[in-house]
Motif scaffolding. Structure first.
Motif, PDB file in Angstrom:
ATOM      1  N   PRO B 214       6.685  56.799 -37.776  1.00 39.72           N
ATOM      2  CA  PRO B 214       7.396  56.662 -36.495  1.00 39.72           C
ATOM      3  C   PRO B 214       8.538  55.654 -36.597  1.00 39.72           C
ATOM      4  O   PRO B 214       8.426  54.659 -37.310  1.00 39.72           O
ATOM      5  N   SER B 218       4.334  54.287 -31.071  1.00 43.52           N
ATOM      6  CA  SER B 218       4.122  54.921 -29.770  1.00 43.52           C
ATOM      7  C   SER B 218       2.878  54.330 -29.114  1.00 43.52           C
ATOM      8  O   SER B 218       1.749  54.622 -29.515  1.00 43.52           O
ATOM      9  N   ALA B 221       0.678  57.108 -27.583  1.00 48.57           N
ATOM     10  CA  ALA B 221      -0.200  57.814 -28.523  1.00 48.57           C
ATOM     11  C   ALA B 221      -1.369  56.922 -28.925  1.00 48.57           C
ATOM     12  O   ALA B 221      -2.511  57.382 -29.036  1.00 48.57           O
ATOM     13  N   LEU B 253       0.794  66.474 -29.931  1.00 47.86           N
ATOM     14  CA  LEU B 253       1.151  65.200 -30.575  1.00 47.86           C
ATOM     15  C   LEU B 253       2.232  65.510 -31.606  1.00 47.86           C
ATOM     16  O   LEU B 253       2.035  66.392 -32.457  1.00 47.86           O
ATOM     17  N   GLU B 256       5.412  62.146 -35.489  1.00 53.45           N
ATOM     18  CA  GLU B 256       5.639  60.692 -35.418  1.00 53.45           C
ATOM     19  C   GLU B 256       4.544  59.979 -34.620  1.00 53.45           C
ATOM     20  O   GLU B 256       4.368  58.772 -34.768  1.00 53.45           O
ATOM     21  N   GLU B 257       3.853  60.715 -33.756  1.00 53.23           N
ATOM     22  CA  GLU B 257       2.839  60.064 -32.915  1.00 53.23           C
ATOM     23  C   GLU B 257       1.453  60.022 -33.568  1.00 53.23           C
ATOM     24  O   GLU B 257       0.563  59.306 -33.104  1.00 53.23           O
ATOM     25  N   ASP B 260      -0.129  56.578 -34.874  1.00 50.76           N
ATOM     26  CA  ASP B 260      -0.531  55.666 -33.794  1.00 50.76           C
ATOM     27  C   ASP B 260      -1.762  56.195 -33.054  1.00 50.76           C
ATOM     28  O   ASP B 260      -2.631  55.419 -32.652  1.00 50.76           O
ATOM     29  N   TYR B 261      -1.823  57.511 -32.895  1.00 47.98           N
ATOM     30  CA  TYR B 261      -3.005  58.105 -32.263  1.00 47.98           C
ATOM     31  C   TYR B 261      -4.260  57.808 -33.091  1.00 47.98           C
ATOM     32  O   TYR B 261      -5.281  57.357 -32.559  1.00 47.98           O
TER      33      TYR B 261
END
Lengths: 343, 343
Positions: B214, B218, B221, B253, B256-257, B260-261
């Motif tokens: 990313p 995020s 996320a 999602l 890029e997310e 973080d998720y």
């Protein structure tokens, strides 16, 4: 790439090819298995190669899929050129030969047959690709290949396929699947990354550094791991796995026992997670599909958790492919229907 | 190996070395940090190098520990040769310079000072190594280095150190530690392999294949991952992590997310696991020690779980080393006691 034809391929008499009725492929990420069926649905020859979709003999743009297909099935198709061909697995993914869009759960074998996608081969015949299944929702799940094995398991058991009772079918592996089946339909399912997480922890974290390859698997260490996962006073998987190391530091687990202990921990966490979302877990008939040694580990762990009615289903892939091909009209009386059904 | 001396090292006036009272080392697996204290317990110079115990400038048999120690502290010891030296971290492990056997939990700062082990250096002075802490039991836990940071956090807060109320101290990282502290003692603690599991999943499983780095983290996320872990209707970590991939497949999602998720999922599972074994979790004062950006992630996750009283403790390592050195008589009035105490 190596193609290993079974001995039967070469002893199959030419006359046997007159009875050849279907070629069925189990085409995954790292392997390709092909089965030649007669009109009774019996496998008369089979072969296996390492030409999974991520391991093709040439690049996709240079005809990698056709080349792998010819390597596996060319010798059969030369002798029986009109035999229909069906395939299941990652060959139908976005990275496969042609994408067969997921069918939504709940899904039965008819829905899978109706979702078949055809792709033309260099040989001029069609490959019929079985779709995977998706379960939508906040935590979506997908499968490709396992739906066909589940159909194969149901083909074996009229009560499971048609009764009103639900049953659980487990498919241990890199990404273990557990499907709740009712009335012959895949109602819902879960994916547990147990096999892949085990390999990542063993090969790429500190836990692997104190492990030694066991000469023989330690059932005691495995069951100790299952028992720890089953406890209700631990802080979850991220915490319990560290005990693989600390039980080594305190001389309670030998280097040779640590991988079996970790395997038991992870499989135990998987089964306890399943029991949490599927409370009927311990009382329903339960079927396992997959590698026999791995299924044996699951049976041990399941017994530790009180599930004693576990049956191992054999040849689920072949039988599932045959059944879906039958429903799609590729074999048997319904055969003419294929042209209409398959898009 | 690179030694990065802080600017203050070179601007410290020679007269300042008259006030030098202690050299303290935070010596871990992959890094070595050194602090020069004056008699007031203030840091007057510091330096950092990559010479962790697994990354020494030469082999151990060729004097690797002495070489790293000289690189970091030689310039100070040339000018202040009688300053006592203390160290905490993996330098006291079986793979370190000298093993400082674990002290059993519950353990307070006095027990740590009493457990100090001395090792002679080529320079002819002693290095005083702080022991780690072990909590025995069916799922043993160990720490080395964190015990000193916890002592530093307690030094900051008379109520925490001496009151009867318990408090939770979290040390996020590769192996996150959570310690329950009461009356200035580490009562018990847990280890969560959160950071290392995250890296292994991202770098060595299918989950990393659909991730993109990313541009900016995020938070949405991340919090979505925390919220999923918090749900009570999921099948556990081995199942939830697969949603990192399937939410990508269903376009919920972005690439890029996904990291973080996954980070939110794992930190969420860690904190829910902690809450399960420590029900006072949400109502107690809570302190975090560690990298500020990572502690910020934890504060976000903790807030999502209802813990709003989170304080970040700074300079815990330096302050813990100073306090243990004081209790061991290495600095201050009690100094003559050191020869008797440290074996």
């Amino acid at each position: 790439m190596t193609v290993q034809h079974s001995a039967t391929t070469f002893t199959v008499a030419d006359t046997a090819f007159e009875h050849a009725a279907l070629i069925a492929l189990d085409w995954g990420t790292t392997s390709l298995r092909a089965y030649l069926f007669d009109a009774n649905g019996d496998v008369i020859a089979h072969c296996a190669s390492t030409a999974g979709i991520m391991n093709l003999p040439r690049s996709v743009s240079a005809g990698g899929f056709d080349a792998a297909f010819e390597d596996a099935c060319g010798v059969w198709l030369d002798r029986a050129p009109r035999v229909p061909v069906i395939a299941a697995g990652m060959v139908g993914s976005a990275q496969g030969w042609a994408e067969a869009p997921y069918v939504d759960a709940p899904a039965d074998a008819d829905a899978l047959a109706a979702g078949i996608v055809r792709v033309g081969t260099d040989r001029g015949i069609a490959l019929h690709i079985v779709p995977g299944v998706i379960q939508r929702g906040e935590l979506p799940n997908v499968m490709r290949g396992e739906e066909t094995q589940i159909v194969g398991a149901l083909a074996d058991n009229a009560a499971l396929g048609n009764g009103s009772a639900s049953a659980l079918i487990g498919l241990p592996g890199t990404h273990a699947k557990w499907a709740v089946v009712r009335d012959g339909r895949i109602e819902r399912f879960y994916t547990f990354m147990t096999g892949e997480v085990f390999a990542a922890l063993r090969d790429h974290t500190i836990l692997g550094r104190t492990m030694a390859e066991p000469q023989t698997p330690s059932t005691a260490a495995f069951l100790r791991g299952v028992a720890v996962a089953k406890r209700t006073d631990h802080a979850g998987l991220l915490a319990t796995i560290f005990s693989t190391r600390t039980l080594g530091l305190t001389a309670e687990l030998s280097a040779e026992e640590q991988s079996d202990y970790l395997s038991g921990l992870l499989i135990g966490h998987e089964l306890c997670g399943l029991a949490a979302v599927h409370p009927q877990f311990a009382v329903e008939p339960l079927r396992l599909i997959g590698n026999e040694a791995l299924c044996d580990r699951y049976r041990l762990a399941l017994a530790e958790l009180g599930c004693l009615q576990t049956t191992l289903v054999k040849d689920a892939t072949e039988r599932g492919l045959w059944r879906i091909a039958t429903l799609a009209g590729l074999v048997g009386e319904a055969r003419p229907a294929v042209a209409r059904r398959a898009g």
